[in-house]
Design a protein around this motif. Structure first.
Motif, mmCIF file in Angstrom:
data_model
loop_
_atom_site.group_PDB
_atom_site.id
_atom_site.type_symbol
_atom_site.label_atom_id
_atom_site.label_comp_id
_atom_site.label_asym_id
_atom_site.label_seq_id
_atom_site.Cartn_x
_atom_site.Cartn_y
_atom_site.Cartn_z
ATOM 1 N N TYR A 177 -5.011 -0.016 -7.140
ATOM 2 C CA TYR A 177 -6.418 0.314 -6.873
ATOM 3 C C TYR A 177 -6.495 1.340 -5.755
ATOM 4 O O TYR A 177 -5.874 1.186 -4.706
ATOM 5 N N GLY A 231 -2.283 4.947 0.228
ATOM 6 C CA GLY A 231 -3.672 4.517 0.056
ATOM 7 C C GLY A 231 -3.938 3.773 -1.235
ATOM 8 O O GLY A 231 -5.087 3.406 -1.513
ATOM 9 N N GLU A 286 0.854 -1.178 0.000
ATOM 10 C CA GLU A 286 0.000 0.000 0.000
ATOM 11 C C GLU A 286 0.889 1.225 0.000
ATOM 12 O O GLU A 286 1.746 1.387 0.874
ATOM 13 N N ASN A 324 -1.659 -4.921 -10.578
ATOM 14 C CA ASN A 324 -2.723 -3.924 -10.535
ATOM 15 C C ASN A 324 -2.531 -2.925 -9.408
ATOM 16 O O ASN A 324 -1.805 -3.169 -8.438
ATOM 17 N N GLN A 382 -9.199 3.718 -3.472
ATOM 18 C CA GLN A 382 -10.600 3.878 -3.104
ATOM 19 C C GLN A 382 -10.788 5.210 -2.386
ATOM 20 O O GLN A 382 -10.077 5.514 -1.429
ATOM 21 N N ASN A 387 -13.899 4.932 -6.974
ATOM 22 C CA ASN A 387 -12.832 3.939 -7.025
ATOM 23 C C ASN A 387 -12.102 4.100 -8.357
ATOM 24 O O ASN A 387 -12.727 4.356 -9.395
ATOM 25 N N ILE A 406 -10.037 -8.375 -6.010
ATOM 26 C CA ILE A 406 -8.792 -7.609 -6.163
ATOM 27 C C ILE A 406 -8.328 -7.606 -7.608
ATOM 28 O O ILE A 406 -7.943 -6.578 -8.154
ATOM 29 N N PHE A 407 -8.379 -8.778 -8.244
ATOM 30 C CA PHE A 407 -7.799 -8.884 -9.582
ATOM 31 C C PHE A 407 -8.804 -8.600 -10.698
ATOM 32 O O PHE A 407 -8.492 -8.800 -11.868
ATOM 33 N N HIS A 463 -10.573 1.208 -14.966
ATOM 34 C CA HIS A 463 -11.836 1.917 -14.932
ATOM 35 C C HIS A 463 -11.960 2.811 -13.718
ATOM 36 O O HIS A 463 -11.263 2.638 -12.714
ATOM 37 N N HIS A 482 -1.269 -5.109 -6.105
ATOM 38 C CA HIS A 482 -1.259 -6.575 -6.069
ATOM 39 C C HIS A 482 -0.733 -7.101 -7.412
ATOM 40 O O HIS A 482 -0.839 -6.418 -8.437
ATOM 41 N N ARG A 524 -18.738 5.098 4.036
ATOM 42 C CA ARG A 524 -17.965 3.930 3.601
ATOM 43 C C ARG A 524 -17.207 3.340 4.793
ATOM 44 O O ARG A 524 -16.519 4.064 5.517
ATOM 45 N N ASP A 545 -3.551 0.413 -3.184
ATOM 46 C CA ASP A 545 -3.228 -1.003 -3.012
ATOM 47 C C ASP A 545 -2.589 -1.539 -4.288
ATOM 48 O O ASP A 545 -3.091 -1.274 -5.393
ATOM 49 N N ARG A 598 -11.637 -3.274 -2.458
ATOM 50 C CA ARG A 598 -10.381 -3.222 -1.717
ATOM 51 C C ARG A 598 -10.441 -4.241 -0.585
ATOM 52 O O ARG A 598 -11.384 -4.248 0.203
ATOM 53 N N GLN A 636 -5.192 -2.644 -14.243
ATOM 54 C CA GLN A 636 -4.346 -3.845 -14.192
ATOM 55 C C GLN A 636 -3.737 -4.088 -15.565
ATOM 56 O O GLN A 636 -4.420 -4.006 -16.580
#
Lengths: 407, 138
Positions: free
Chosen positions: A56, A17, A14, A54, A58, A63, B88-89, A87, A21, B54, A19, B94, A67
């Motif tokens: 990500y 903020g 992270e 990827n 939030q 969001n 995740i993928f 997206h 992967h 959230r 993430d 999250r 990837q």
């Protein structure tokens, strides 16, 4: 490469903020009785590698993520880096979110994460249902989608996803299919076709629209899903006269209307958890309606995949069911049977009509970030010519082993 | 009405006392109690918002997570991890923020006013986080 990564300390990353992967997998494939999917598979090949990464982020109601994926799959991929999904999503509430960009395409309950090795026990999804040599046709859409999860009381959940956009299959996929028997070109430019330019063999329309509806009954962990996909594709005007193709170099003809592909898919899916057991089944009907399709498609069997030589008016019905058992926290096994049946409007001599697949496999998680899989396949009942270079047997086998590292 | 309230109280205490975990929320967590179904839907990724806020999920890796999944989410750890891998993928969410121990998780909850996590029942909670009761029903 995957073994080298084993030694690196892995964990979710992270950064401010965001993430991050990723995953890397290396497979070994060996076939018996038919060289299939990857050239050289009869002798055994390692030409099956996948990598994804990827990021990500939030926000309160937004969001943002993307990837990239790179793969080598025999003659396809060649480690070209591609945008798998990217997206922006506006979450008004759980029941209503708007997605814009490249979004994974819902196509049954499992196609969206066909590249996510961590999410299932088997390596390949049923080849009678989601053929790997046709992967590029059902990966993602570029467009807009509306989705949401709607709880209904204590026990029920309704999930939906409606979308409209274009297929992100490569524009020149058909050219590659003709010249190399593959759907996704690599970085290498395919050889020119005699008498026809690359511009005249590309898709200029790739519209798709559809939706997914999933009902879940929480106490039983039972899901029931329906998917609909309507695809309209159009090729440029000049193309080979495949109807009168009898070998050698086909004639180039001009057709003012070109070739329009109008294809619809209906998919019914269900899955159910019962303790350590997991059952699932899906069935799909594909309906073809080609305008001017007779000119190009009637005599065309194609050099590559098994399920792709569909002529105008043909219907493809496929289904499979799978039983999976988690033996230990780290080890699971499965068995699966699937079949496709081609219902031809006008039977074609030598054309494909059906194929059966049976496979069993095991998955073992060596650690939180490293897993290994072994999958054995048997195929039979295919009446067409499989591989003229090797044999004309109607059955063949395949062994697939894979190691995956992920974080 | 009083009987129903009493039964509800007993029920919520029962769930609270018989579990090994208690739910803990940040200072601004929008509810004092949530249903078992809501808890499940939050941690399985079907719910992200409560009262328009959230929720930032927190979890402790290892045996604690395994027990939490089996007792409160009614899924195996394998099933839980695969569900999140799918999300995740494919860009659909999250994963809960994962910590090695309760101390670091509680420290994060002090900073995340809408955060939600779980700790062992015997853990002493710092000021600034509070227990969120689990009730049966909506």
């Amino acid at each position: 490469m995957a073994l080298a990564l084993w030694a690196i300390p892995l964990g979710a990353y992270e950064v401010d903020g965001v993430d991050v992967h990723g995953s890397l997998s290396q497979s070994y494939m060996k076939t018996h009785g038919h060289e299939w999917l990857i050239p050289g598979s009869l002798e055994g090949t390692f030409e099956y590698t996948e990598f994804s990464l990827n990021a990500y982020k939030q926000f309160e109601h937004w969001n943002l993520g993307a990837q990239v994926i790179s793969r080598d799959f025999g003659r396809e991929g060649d480690f070209e880096l591609r945008l798998d999904w990217a997206h922006v999503e506006f979450n008004a509430l759980d029941a209503l979110s708007l997605r814009l960009g490249r979004v994974k395409l819902p196509f049954g309950l499992y196609a969206e994460f066909r590249d996510v090795d961590m999410a299932r026990t088997e390596i390949l999804l049923p080849q009678t249902f989601l053929p790997e040599d046709y992967r590029g046709a059902a990966v993602a859409y570029d467009g807009v989608g509306v989705a949401g999860d709607i709880p209904i009381g204590e026990s029920h959940l309704l999930q939906y996803h409606l979308y409209w956009g274009t297929n992100n299959i490569k524009d020149d996929f058909f050219l590659n299919y003709l010249t190399q028997g593959i759907y996704e070109s690599a970085t290498a430019v395919p050889p020119a076709l005699p008498g026809i330019s690359q511009d005249q063999a590309v898709l200029d329309t790739k519209t798709l629209r559809g939706g997914q509806l999933i009902w879940s009954y929480d106490p039983w962990q039972w899901r029931l899903g329906y998917n609909y996909l309507h695809y309209i594709g159009h090729f440029a005007l000049d193309f080979y006269d495949l109807k009168n193709f009898a070998g050698g170099v086909p004639n180039v003809v001009r057709d003012e209307l070109g070739l329009e592909l109008d294809i619809q898919w209906h998919i019914l899916s269900t899955d159910l958890f019962l303790g350590d057991w997991f059952f699932r089944a899906e069935t799909m009907m594909r309906l073809n309606d080609y305008t001017q399709g007779d000119l190009f498609m009637d005599r065309f069997g194609g050099p590559g995949g098994l399920t792709t030589n569909l002529a105008n008016g043909n219907e493809l019905w496929s289904w499979y069911f799978s039983v999976q058992r988690q033996l230990l926290d780290s080890t699971g096994v499965y068995a699966r049977f699937g079949r496709f049946i081609l219902v031809e409007e006008e039977p074609v001599v030598g054309g494909s009509t059906k194929l059966n697949e049976f496979s069993v496999g095991v998955r073992h998680d060596f650690s939180e970030h490293v897993l290994g899989k072994l999958q054995v396949f048997h195929y039979w009942g295919y009446p067409g010519t499989l591989d003229q270079a090797t044999n004309n047997d109607s059955s063949w086998g395949m062994v697939l082993a894979r190691m995956t590292v992920h974080f | 009405m009083r009987v129903r309230l009493f039964l509800l109280l007993l029920l919520s205490m029962g769930v609270h006392l018989h579990g090994d975990f208690v739910l803990v929320g940040g200072s601004g967590f929008p509810k004092n109690e949530i249903s078992a179904t809501t808890l499940k839907r939050l941690f399985l990724g079907h719910l992200s918002f409560l009262e328009g806020e959230r929720i930032t999920l927190h979890q402790i890796e290892g045996d604690s997570l395994k027990s939490f999944c089996e007792k409160h989410l009614k899924v195996s750890l394998t099933n839980y991890e695969r569900r999140w891998a799918r999300r995740i993928f494919t860009g659909k969410g999250r994963v809960p923020r994962t910590f090695k121990d309760e101390g670091s998780m509680l420290k994060s909850l002090l900073e995340q006013e809408h955060g939600l996590g779980f700790v062992n029942r015997s853990t002493t909670l710092p000021e600034g986080v509070r227990v969120i009761n689990i009730i049966q029903g909506d």
